[in-house]
Enzyme design. Structure first.
Site, PDB file in Angstrom:
ATOM      1  N   ASP A   1       4.451 -27.330  76.992  1.00  0.00           N
ATOM      2  CA  ASP A   1       3.899 -26.644  75.816  1.00  0.00           C
ATOM      3  C   ASP A   1       3.953 -25.126  75.976  1.00  0.00           C
ATOM      4  O   ASP A   1       4.242 -24.396  75.024  1.00  0.00           O
ATOM      5  CB  ASP A   1       2.430 -27.048  75.594  1.00  0.00           C
ATOM      6  CG  ASP A   1       2.336 -28.466  75.047  1.00  0.00           C
ATOM      7  OD1 ASP A   1       3.402 -29.061  74.775  1.00  0.00           O
ATOM      8  OD2 ASP A   1       1.203 -28.969  74.907  1.00  0.00           O
TER       9      ASP A   1
ATOM     10  N   LYS B   1       1.083 -57.846  56.132  1.00  0.00           N
ATOM     11  CA  LYS B   1      -0.062 -57.127  56.692  1.00  0.00           C
ATOM     12  C   LYS B   1      -0.600 -57.840  57.918  1.00  0.00           C
ATOM     13  O   LYS B   1      -0.603 -59.068  57.976  1.00  0.00           O
ATOM     14  CB  LYS B   1      -1.176 -57.048  55.638  1.00  0.00           C
ATOM     15  CG  LYS B   1      -0.859 -56.171  54.447  1.00  0.00           C
ATOM     16  CD  LYS B   1      -0.856 -54.720  54.855  1.00  0.00           C
ATOM     17  CE  LYS B   1      -0.948 -53.763  53.697  1.00  0.00           C
ATOM     18  NZ  LYS B   1      -2.213 -53.677  53.044  1.00  0.00           N
TER      19      LYS B   1
ATOM     20  N   SER C   1       5.628 -49.260  45.149  1.00  0.00           N
ATOM     21  CA  SER C   1       4.811 -49.713  46.276  1.00  0.00           C
ATOM     22  C   SER C   1       5.363 -51.064  46.737  1.00  0.00           C
ATOM     23  O   SER C   1       6.424 -51.477  46.267  1.00  0.00           O
ATOM     24  CB  SER C   1       3.346 -49.793  45.872  1.00  0.00           C
ATOM     25  OG  SER C   1       3.233 -50.571  44.724  1.00  0.00           O
TER      26      SER C   1
ATOM     27  N   CYS D   1     -41.028 -45.010  47.959  1.00  0.00           N
ATOM     28  CA  CYS D   1     -42.149 -44.585  47.096  1.00  0.00           C
ATOM     29  C   CYS D   1     -43.375 -45.473  47.234  1.00  0.00           C
ATOM     30  O   CYS D   1     -44.418 -45.178  46.660  1.00  0.00           O
ATOM     31  CB  CYS D   1     -41.701 -44.498  45.643  1.00  0.00           C
ATOM     32  SG  CYS D   1     -41.444 -46.103  44.874  1.00  0.00           S
TER      33      CYS D   1
ATOM     34  N   CYS E   1     -37.116 -52.090  43.763  1.00  0.00           N
ATOM     35  CA  CYS E   1     -38.260 -51.212  43.547  1.00  0.00           C
ATOM     36  C   CYS E   1     -38.296 -50.961  42.041  1.00  0.00           C
ATOM     37  O   CYS E   1     -37.305 -50.514  41.469  1.00  0.00           O
ATOM     38  CB  CYS E   1     -38.065 -49.901  44.310  1.00  0.00           C
ATOM     39  SG  CYS E   1     -39.155 -48.605  43.710  1.00  0.00           S
TER      40      CYS E   1
ATOM     41  N   LYS F   1      12.867 -55.211  54.732  1.00  0.00           N
ATOM     42  CA  LYS F   1      13.727 -54.809  53.610  1.00  0.00           C
ATOM     43  C   LYS F   1      15.068 -55.499  53.762  1.00  0.00           C
ATOM     44  O   LYS F   1      15.626 -55.491  54.871  1.00  0.00           O
ATOM     45  CB  LYS F   1      13.981 -53.292  53.653  1.00  0.00           C
ATOM     46  CG  LYS F   1      12.752 -52.470  53.388  1.00  0.00           C
ATOM     47  CD  LYS F   1      13.045 -50.997  53.522  1.00  0.00           C
ATOM     48  CE  LYS F   1      11.762 -50.211  53.409  1.00  0.00           C
ATOM     49  NZ  LYS F   1      11.886 -48.853  53.921  1.00  0.00           N
TER      50      LYS F   1
HETATM   51  N1  5U1 Z   1       8.068 -48.358  56.762  1.00  0.00           N
HETATM   52  C1  5U1 Z   1       8.000 -48.370  55.435  1.00  0.00           C
HETATM   53  N2  5U1 Z   1       6.880 -48.155  54.767  1.00  0.00           N
HETATM   54  N3  5U1 Z   1       7.213 -48.249  53.473  1.00  0.00           N
HETATM   55  C2  5U1 Z   1       6.417 -48.111  52.375  1.00  0.00           C
HETATM   56  N4  5U1 Z   1       9.025 -48.574  54.594  1.00  0.00           N
HETATM   57  C3  5U1 Z   1       8.535 -48.500  53.349  1.00  0.00           C
HETATM   58  N5  5U1 Z   1       9.142 -48.633  52.150  1.00  0.00           N
HETATM   59  C4  5U1 Z   1       8.391 -48.516  51.051  1.00  0.00           C
HETATM   60  C5  5U1 Z   1       7.007 -48.244  51.138  1.00  0.00           C
HETATM   61  C6  5U1 Z   1       6.184 -48.126  49.905  1.00  0.00           C
HETATM   62  O1  5U1 Z   1       8.922 -48.627  49.813  1.00  0.00           O
HETATM   63  C7  5U1 Z   1      10.293 -48.949  49.617  1.00  0.00           C
HETATM   64  C8  5U1 Z   1      10.627 -50.336  50.001  1.00  0.00           C
HETATM   65  C9  5U1 Z   1      10.515 -48.769  48.140  1.00  0.00           C
END
Ligand code: 5U1
Length: 675
Positions: free
Chosen positions: A35, A317, A84, A414, A429, A293
């Site tokens: 650093d 999740k 999302s 109170c 209350c 994906k």
């Molecule tokens: N790692 C990752 N997080 N994330 C969130 N990839 C990713 N892709 C996203 C989102 C909302 O959206 C695309 C698939 C559109």
């Protein structure tokens, strides 16, 4: 070379070296110098720039210190919506998703996915033009976000210029800003030492740091970034897969996760999930799941998306986390409506990404059912954003002298005798605004963002205002003077002025917000909106009968009774008169609601993708015309607005003989009623 050229060349060399060290540190997690040496390079650059300010360029690493504070963030419209992700919570749900993917691409072979960690931060869009960062925006509602360029420019992990020569003329990078755990812990330690409120978790800390109007504050926060996708791209031929895109982004100097891998078919995908779940405790940042994906872009395009989320990606999740801790006490809290709630105080425990110190036990029955006692060891669970809960008491560890907790018979604030209505689990209350706890909570509610939105009126100030007797009703807020506010603890002149300005600004409101702010029992935001739309005027609502009220969408007999009871109380009517006399006002909504009575009893369902607007916007239009918008089709539905690719809801509407409107028919109808 003359002397100036030598200095110029050294400045450029320092830019390159420092940027490379940033990349080593943030992207590869392998710093190549101590650093102190990094600081020495920065100091050398600062010294050269100080001697010749003409050499300071916008993308200099020294320019990441923030600029003058903003009054507010400007809005940025995303050219391509920021989608999302849908969620899967177990293997079966992922397998169902995989089947849908296979169906869409008519493929029986194993599909190839890129598996990525799902970072617990906040999504941003970074726009590079000619390789230079020109704009950064938050996701917002996916269509419009906030312009946080000044703040993002202070984050060393994000390159101000991209590396390489054949860059796209425009490139929108999407990814997640997050706060690594070590930085989060350090920041919270500093906050506690300074007697400030620590952040609940790294995600909140990242969001709070990024959404600072003063970018100099953001510059002091340990934020990091990983890129995971792209939006707008101009003049560039993209690779064929998501995996290769990661390589390209990294080559341009953008940090990407080193925990990604390609998996074929469900079995490999599950294995990748398990591996990441096992690694999770060892990672230096929070993740809350994995993202799958479809790897091939051509296939992604074929599969398409629904309005909110792509069909070619899903997040799986991690399950709720559970931890053991001890109950060190049980308190009771008095809420805005007098509800008395037992709350267990715990030895602090880090679970599901937050440190939990209090957990509500909801009511007496729930406490008896779980039999939670002071001194017990309990299992605490927290999943996602859900509030933490006590799952059970560890009976093996129960101490001999732990006694059951008894709910109080009088209000702890109170002293009034508490009441429990027949059929209700909650004790209350009954003292209403004669009870200081209820006054405090009512004032907090009145000032909250979705109500009168009084900026700067935090809990601690409300506490002081109520305890000192300066504020007994919401109307007293508008009688505060500079002198009185300045007399509060830790209230500098500037903050006092700001609070008075915010109070003044809050007087201009809307009828739904005002109704919500009054804090009538069971009248939340949605009901307040329905009431405003139906009655149009406050006096019409004040004089409404039970029968009238029950005609309002969302209002049943119990809510109607609460509303009538609220307006029957002379005290409440007096406070409303005083608020209006103090200048609280809103635009007239009567014209809209009366003219559009035709839609005010109608129930709509929106399905599929609308080409001219998002579903949220369509919903807003319908609600502004008095209609109710629900999520599922039933016999009670009057209209289904079916956009492109409508699926099961359209089918159900047809089977139930519900009127189906095309997007065009819906727009015409809205136009007719809007006049
Ligand atoms: N790692 C990752 N997080 N994330 C969130 N990839 C990713 N892709 C996203 C989102 C909302 O959206 C695309 C698939 C559109």
């Amino acid at each position: 070379m003359n002397k100036d050229d030598v200095v110029k060349a050294r400045v450029q060399q320092l830019h390159d070296e420092i940027n490379q060290h940033n990349q080593n540190y943030y992207q590869y997690d392998t710093p190549q110098i101590p650093d102190a040496d990094y600081d020495a390079l920065m100091r050398e650059l600062q010294t050269l720039e100080l001697a010749q300010p003409a050499l300071i360029s916008d993308d200099s690493p020294t320019q990441r210190v923030g600029s003058a504070p903003l009054d507010s963030f400007n809005q940025v419209e995303h050219q391509i919506p920021m989608l999302s992700l849908d969620n899967a919570f177990n293997e079966a749900e992922f397998e169902a998703f995989n089947k849908r993917v296979q169906g869409k691409i008519e493929m029986t072979d194993e599909v190839e996915y890129l598996v990525e960690p799902k970072l617990d931060g906040l999504a941003v869009s970074l726009l590079y033009q000619g390789g230079v960062l020109v704009q950064a925006a938050t996701r917002g509602d996916g269509k419009t976000g906030e312009n946080v360029t000044e703040n993002v420019r202070t984050i060393s992990a994000i390159p101000l210029t991209l590396k390489g020569i054949n860059l796209p003329t425009a490139l929108e990078v999407r990814g997640e800003i997050f706060m690594p755990l070590a930085g989060f812990e350090k920041l919270n330690k500093q906050a506690i030492e300074a007697d400030e409120k620590p952040f609940a978790n790294p995600r909140n800390a990242a969001a709070g740091s990024l959404r600072q109007l003063d970018s100099k504050i953001t510059a002091t926060r340990p934020l990091a970034f990983y890129a995971y996708g792209i939006g707008v791209v101009e003049d560039f031929v993209l690779p064929k897969t998501q995996k290769k895109l990661f390589g390209l982004l990294a080559g341009w100097g953008l940090p990407v996760s080193n925990q990604v891998l390609v998996a074929r078919g469900p079995a490999q995908c599950h294995k990748a999930y398990d591996a990441l779940a096992n690694k999770r405790p060892l990672l230096p940042y929070e993740i809350d799941g994995v993202v799958y994906k479809v790897n091939n872009f051509e296939l992604q395009e074929k599969i398409g998306f629904v309005s909110r989320a792509p069909r070619w990606a899903i997040a799986r999740k991690f399950p709720a986390q559970e931890k053991m801790t001890e109950v060190v006490g049980i308190d009771v809290q008095v809420g805005r409506t007098g509800a008395i709630t037992p709350v267990a105080r715990l030895s602090p425990v880090f679970v599901g990404g937050v440190t939990v110190t209090n957990v509500t036990l909801h009511n007496e029955d729930e406490m008896r059912r779980k039999d939670v006692r002071v001194g017990d060891t309990v299992i605490v669970r927290r999943a996602g954003d859900v509030i933490p809960e006590i799952v059970s008491v560890v009976m093996d560890k129960r101490c001999d002298d732990c006694v059951p907790f008894l709910m109080p018979t009088t209000c702890p604030v109170c002293g009034s005798a508490v009441e429990r209505a027949e059929g209700e689990a909650i004790i209350r209350c009954p003292a209403g605004l004669f009870c200081r706890a209820q006054v405090k909570e009512s004032i907090k509610h009145f000032a909250s963002r979705k109500a009168m939105d009084v900026d700067g009126l935090g809990d601690k100030i409300v506490e002081q205002l109520v305890v000192s007797g300066l504020v007994k009703t919401p109307a007293d807020l508008y009688r505060l003077t500079k002198e009185r506010v300045s007399s509060l603890e830790r209230m500098a002149d500037k903050s006092a002025n700001n609070l008075l300005l915010a109070l003044d600004a809050s007087k201009q409101t809307t009828l739904p917000k005002f109704l919500y702010a009054l804090g009538v029992r069971e009248v939340g935001e949605v009901t307040a909106n329905s009431l405003a739309m139906y009655f149009g005027r406050l006096d019409a609502l004040q004089g409404a009968t039970l029968e009238n009220l029950e005609k309002v969408p969302d209002v049943g007999p119990i809510v109607a009774q609460h509303i009538v009871a609220f307006f029957e109380l002379q005290h409440n009517r007096d406070v409303i008169t005083e608020l209006l006399a103090a200048g609280v006002h809103w635009p007239d909504v009567s014209a809209v609601s009366h003219k559009n009575k035709a839609l005010s009893d109608k129930v709509f369902v929106l399905t599929g993708t609308l080409s001219s607007m998002g579903r949220d916007q369509a919903k807003e239009i319908l609600q502004s015309l008095g209609a109710k918008v629900t999520g599922s089709v039933s016999k009670k539905t009057d209209y289904v607005v079916a956009g492109e690719e409508s699926g099961s809801k359209l089918k159900k509407a047809l089977s139930l003989d519900v009127m189906v409107l095309s997007e065009e028919e819906f727009l015409n109808m809205a136009k007719d009623y809007q006049g």
